[in-house]
Design a protein around this motif. Structure first.
Motif, PDB file in Angstrom:
ATOM      1  N   LYS A   4     -11.870   3.614  10.957  1.00  0.00           N
ATOM      2  CA  LYS A   4     -11.023   4.644  11.570  1.00  0.00           C
ATOM      3  C   LYS A   4     -11.710   5.259  12.790  1.00  0.00           C
ATOM      4  CE  LYS A   4      -8.568   8.948  10.537  1.00  0.00           C
ATOM      5  NZ  LYS A   4      -8.339  10.018   9.527  1.00  0.00           N
TER       6      LYS A   4
ATOM      7  N   GLY B 201      -0.698  -0.425  10.262  1.00  0.00           N
ATOM      8  CA  GLY B 201      -1.303   0.903  10.318  1.00  0.00           C
ATOM      9  C   GLY B 201      -0.279   2.001  10.550  1.00  0.00           C
TER      10      GLY B 201
ATOM     11  N   GLU C 277       0.835  -1.209   0.000  1.00  0.00           N
ATOM     12  CA  GLU C 277       0.000   0.000   0.000  1.00  0.00           C
ATOM     13  C   GLU C 277       0.866   1.254   0.000  1.00  0.00           C
ATOM     14  OE1 GLU C 277      -4.377   0.787   0.441  1.00  0.00           O
ATOM     15  OE2 GLU C 277      -3.015  -0.558  -0.556  1.00  0.00           O
TER      16      GLU C 277
ATOM     17  N   SER D 226      -6.665  -0.715  -0.133  1.00  0.00           N
ATOM     18  CA  SER D 226      -7.651  -0.681   0.950  1.00  0.00           C
ATOM     19  C   SER D 226      -8.136   0.733   1.231  1.00  0.00           C
ATOM     20  CB  SER D 226      -7.045  -1.268   2.229  1.00  0.00           C
ATOM     21  OG  SER D 226      -5.905  -0.541   2.616  1.00  0.00           O
ATOM     22  N   GLY D 227      -7.634   1.717   0.468  1.00  0.00           N
ATOM     23  CA  GLY D 227      -8.119   3.065   0.744  1.00  0.00           C
ATOM     24  C   GLY D 227      -7.470   4.183  -0.041  1.00  0.00           C
TER      25      GLY D 227
ATOM     26  N   SER E  45     -11.156   8.306   0.821  1.00  0.00           N
ATOM     27  CA  SER E  45     -10.127   7.705   1.663  1.00  0.00           C
ATOM     28  C   SER E  45     -10.726   6.601   2.531  1.00  0.00           C
ATOM     29  CB  SER E  45      -9.496   8.775   2.559  1.00  0.00           C
ATOM     30  OG  SER E  45      -8.517   8.204   3.398  1.00  0.00           O
ATOM     31  N   GLY E  46     -10.247   5.373   2.330  1.00  0.00           N
ATOM     32  CA  GLY E  46     -10.752   4.247   3.109  1.00  0.00           C
ATOM     33  C   GLY E  46     -12.000   3.603   2.546  1.00  0.00           C
TER      34      GLY E  46
ATOM     35  N   TYR F 243     -15.682  -7.278   8.135  1.00  0.00           N
ATOM     36  CA  TYR F 243     -15.137  -6.720   9.373  1.00  0.00           C
ATOM     37  C   TYR F 243     -15.637  -7.429  10.628  1.00  0.00           C
ATOM     38  CZ  TYR F 243     -13.283  -3.054   6.432  1.00  0.00           C
ATOM     39  OH  TYR F 243     -12.591  -2.375   5.449  1.00  0.00           O
TER      40      TYR F 243
ATOM     41  N   HIS G 296     -10.988  -4.138  -3.854  1.00  0.00           N
ATOM     42  CA  HIS G 296     -10.453  -4.266  -2.500  1.00  0.00           C
ATOM     43  C   HIS G 296     -10.832  -5.632  -1.940  1.00  0.00           C
ATOM     44  CE1 HIS G 296     -10.580  -2.877   1.984  1.00  0.00           C
ATOM     45  NE2 HIS G 296      -9.509  -3.603   1.716  1.00  0.00           N
TER      46      HIS G 296
ATOM     47  N   ASN H 104     -12.962   0.747   5.642  1.00  0.00           N
ATOM     48  CA  ASN H 104     -11.851   1.313   6.413  1.00  0.00           C
ATOM     49  C   ASN H 104     -12.116   2.750   6.844  1.00  0.00           C
ATOM     50  OD1 ASN H 104     -10.341  -0.990   6.460  1.00  0.00           O
ATOM     51  ND2 ASN H 104      -9.169  -0.504   4.637  1.00  0.00           N
ATOM     52  N   ARG H 105     -12.925   3.469   6.098  1.00  0.00           N
ATOM     53  CA  ARG H 105     -13.294   4.824   6.540  1.00  0.00           C
ATOM     54  C   ARG H 105     -14.073   4.748   7.852  1.00  0.00           C
ATOM     55  NH1 ARG H 105     -16.756   9.344   3.053  1.00  0.00           N
ATOM     56  NH2 ARG H 105     -17.696  10.386   4.860  1.00  0.00           N
TER      57      ARG H 105
END
Length: 719
Positions: free
Chosen positions: A482, A526, A380, A407-408, A473-474, A650, A428, A478-479
């Motif tokens: 966060k 991360g 990434e 992934s983002g 983003s994400g 998830y 993704h 993933n957004r």
């Protein structure tokens, strides 16, 4: 309906007709009853065969009837009527016999299955239990241990395994209906006293109490709060300890409780949500699924790390020819061995021939020139991905679709590196890529409908649930993650421990809490992303600005642990300690507790008592709030998209339906009220400020989730 015919002069054939799976709708049940009575009343008929049209016996109850006023004859007395018949009834099982379909077959006196048929009682996956005698007949037929395993998991079995267990009497490679008719002719006139399963004594082990106690402990641990598996054990215990009629009463009592539970609603919502996301469209209403996907014969994967290997396996198992590229020769050698091993294990598990000749390996990128679609799966890193997309655009044949397994990262930024940005989409995958069912298909500003449709179709062929989402983003998963992670870190700063946070989330139903999962995946993953984005300023980790980034509260706890080389399980230390590097058993770490105390003291934070409810409120409602923002921004077309992503990708507990469904279940008013409360307490955390769409939904009377799309489309001025 059920078609009535007679063959060989004396065998009545009743064919279920309700495509696509011959579900037992009210009309079908009534028709079975009518045709059965006709067969039993005609003196020329000596035996009966029940089958399904189009090579499928029966997929079970009609799920659309769940929760409604059921019309037509009940399935239980219908099956009893078949079982009590004086003429032999043979089930000819082709394709599938699932749920009520298998219960119908168990009411027949004999069962003949085609070798490729699948059988099972999957009701538990919909928050229910077999409610038409399955929990009482199956253990009488195959014993308590085997019935417990099948019913509490909902697992399907092959015809061969069904024969070994004793569920079916015969397996044939030929047409199952023809075999059943021949069998029915051979048993005409024979006594049926020994063929009615409801009259069988239930074979019980001598230590039946211990067996059920152990089973209940195992099921409760695995169910993580789901009530249907527990009810299944209770129903099977009734089969083992009560006469059949009383066992049926217990089954009915339990099914009535489950049918009215919120969990059954959640699980059935999940079932339908997966269908909804397949009919995808952009939030503006443009229909992507009307575009015809282009046929893909040959695909390429660039980058054979963990994700690239899994994607290669998934493509090969789906029947695609694959060019697998890895420029690092040592990693290429390791990848060959890993991919071969995964394919071999997969072939053995699925009972299919192993085929390794679908994959061509290369340490150079040139062999991708003749493929139809490329999936880039390198680390990434935006700069690296840009370089690869420039190369791919230069060497691939015209019209090749270029996909990135990010992934983002920004899809549009990658598409800008190519000559044809309309051919670029995100794909993704989730680790392990050959196992996980979810695929986020990300469309950019210039992605063509055909490119998105093709990526969605590829996902379908790989047996994945594909969800089309917008570029940000994400993306979706993933957004939202966060916000969830941030709240967990903030709770540590305020007085919680990793084990308290994880315990609350695991009691809710997650397989792993935030910090155990972080240790499993690796804290450094991360950390590298945060450093690459400029979010982490190493020199400021302990200074006065450590807890502020970009004008908002930021917790550097994860960064500080990485500075100590505490990366999780791989190093034997992370949020927990492990017996050795690579260990799996997480143990609370006194060092970590001292570290948190010192950190709080350094930043003037006073630890306070935090309970499980606050953990759930903060983590889950922040996650849900971001979900509403995603709907508001048009990144997801509807709440079902978000829920499918979170359940399949998830680990959101399926019996809670998904974060957006859960918000509706607990009440949007309550979600809004708790977010307002926590935002007042923590004004420096923007994620806790209730989203405008949430306020709009509450102002609209908190409509059911199926009506949210209508509210989303209304102008914001209608608040």
């Amino acid at each position: 309906m059920a078609l009535y015919t007679r063959v060989s002069g004396s065998v009545s054939v009743i064919t279920l007709q309700n495509p696509p799976v011959n579900a037992l709708s009210a009309a079908v049940r009534q028709s079975i009853l009518n045709t059965m009575e006709r067969a039993l009343s005609e003196p020329e008929v000596t035996s009966v065969v029940i089958c399904g049209q189009n090579g499928k016996f029966c997929g079970g109850a009609d799920i659309k009837e769940f929760g409604s006023n059921v019309r037509g004859p009940d399935l239980v007395p219908l099956i009893h009527r078949i079982e009590s018949a004086a003429k032999p009834v043979v089930a000819a099982i082709e394709g599938i016999a699932l749920g009520g379909g298998l219960e119908l077959a168990l009411g027949c006196h004999y069962r003949i299955a085609h070798s490729k048929a699948k059988l099972g009682l999957p009701e538990v996956t919909l928050g229910l239990l077999p409610g038409a005698g399955g929990s009482q007949r199956l253990p009488r037929l195959i014993g308590i241990p085997a019935a417990l395993e099948l019913i509490t998991t909902g697992r399907h079995v092959t015809a061969t395994e069904a024969l070994q267990l004793g569920i079916v009497d015969e397996v044939t490679e030929r047409n199952a209906v023809d075999a059943a008719v021949k069998f029915a002719l051979s048993i005409a006139g024979k006594s049926l006293d020994s063929r009615r399963i409801s009259t069988y004594p239930c074979p019980c082990p001598p230590d039946v109490d211990a067996v059920f106690e152990t089973a209940m402990q195992r099921v409760r641990q695995r169910a993580r709060g789901a009530i249907a598996p527990v009810a299944c054990v209770q129903a099977l215990r009734a089969a083992a300890t009560l006469p059949y009629t009383q066992g049926m009463e217990k089954e009915r009592e339990l099914i009535n409780v489950l049918l009215t539970s919120g969990q059954a609603r959640a699980l059935q919502y999940c079932f339908f949500a997966q269908r909804v996301v397949g009919r995808w469209s952009t939030p503006s209403g443009a229909r992507w699924d009307t575009s015809k996907p282009r046929p893909i014969h040959r695909a390429a994967v660039v980058g054979l790390g963990t994700m690239g290997r899994g994607i290669t396996v998934a493509l090969a198992q789906a029947g695609f020819s694959v060019v697998a590229v890895e420029t690092n020769e040592k990693q290429l050698t390791e990848a060959k061995q890993a991919v071969s091993g995964m394919l071999e294990r997969g072939a053995k598990r699925r009972g299919v021939p192993l085929s390794l000749n679908k994959i061509i390996y290369s340490h150079k990128i040139q062999p991708v020139t003749d493929v139809d679609l490329v999936i880039e799966a390198v680390f990434e890193d935006m700069a690296l991905k840009k370089t690869i997309f420039q190369q791919l655009s230069a060497i691939c044949k015209p019209g090749t679709f270029l996909c990135t397994n990010t992934s983002g990262l920004d899809i549009d930024e990658l598409a800008a590196q190519t000559q044809n940005p309309e051919l670029v989409v995100g794909m993704h995958f989730f680790a392990p890529a050959h196992v996980m069912k979810l695929l986020e298909v990300v469309y950019g500003r210039k992605s063509s409908p055909q490119a998105v449709a093709t990526a969605m179709e590829i996902g379908k062929k790989m047996d994945k649930v594909s969800v089309a989402v917008g570029n940000c983003s994400g993306f979706v998963g993933n957004r939202m993650l966060k916000s969830y992670l941030e709240q967990a870190f903030f709770l540590l700063e305020e007085g919680a421990t990793p084990e308290l946070v994880d315990e609350a989330l695991e009691e809710f139903g997650f397989a792993m809490g935030v910090f155990r999962m972080s240790d499993l995946s690796g804290l450094d993953v991360g950390w590298k992303v945060r450093k690459a984005s400029g979010l982490v300023a190493i020199e400021a980790l302990t200074g006065p600005s450590a807890r502020v980034r970009e004008g908002r509260r930021y917790s550097p706890l994860g960064d500080l642990l990485c500075e100590q080389q505490r990366f999780g399980q791989k190093t034997g230390r992370g949020w927990y300690q492990y017996e050795k590097p690579g260990g799996r058993v997480a143990v609370p770490d006194p060092w970590l507790h001292r570290f948190l105390e010192e950190y709080r003291g350094q930043h003037g934070l006073v630890a306070r008592r935090i309970d499980h409810q606050e953990v759930l409120d903060r983590c889950l409602y922040a996650l849900i709030n971001e979900g509403f923002r995603i709907l508001e921004d048009g990144i997801a077309a509807g709440p079902e998209d978000i829920d499918v992503i979170y359940v399949l990708g998830y680990g959101w507990p399926r019996h809670h339906g998904g974060p957006m469904f859960y918000a509706g279940m607990v009440g949007l008013n309550k979600v809004l009220e708790r977010l307002e409360h926590y935002h007042q307490v923590h004004p420096d955390v923007p994620n806790l400020q209730p989203c405008c769409l949430l306020r709009k939904l509450v102002a609209s009377g908190s409509p059911p989730i199926q009506k949210w799309r209508e509210v989303i489309k209304k102008p914001h001025s209608q608040l």
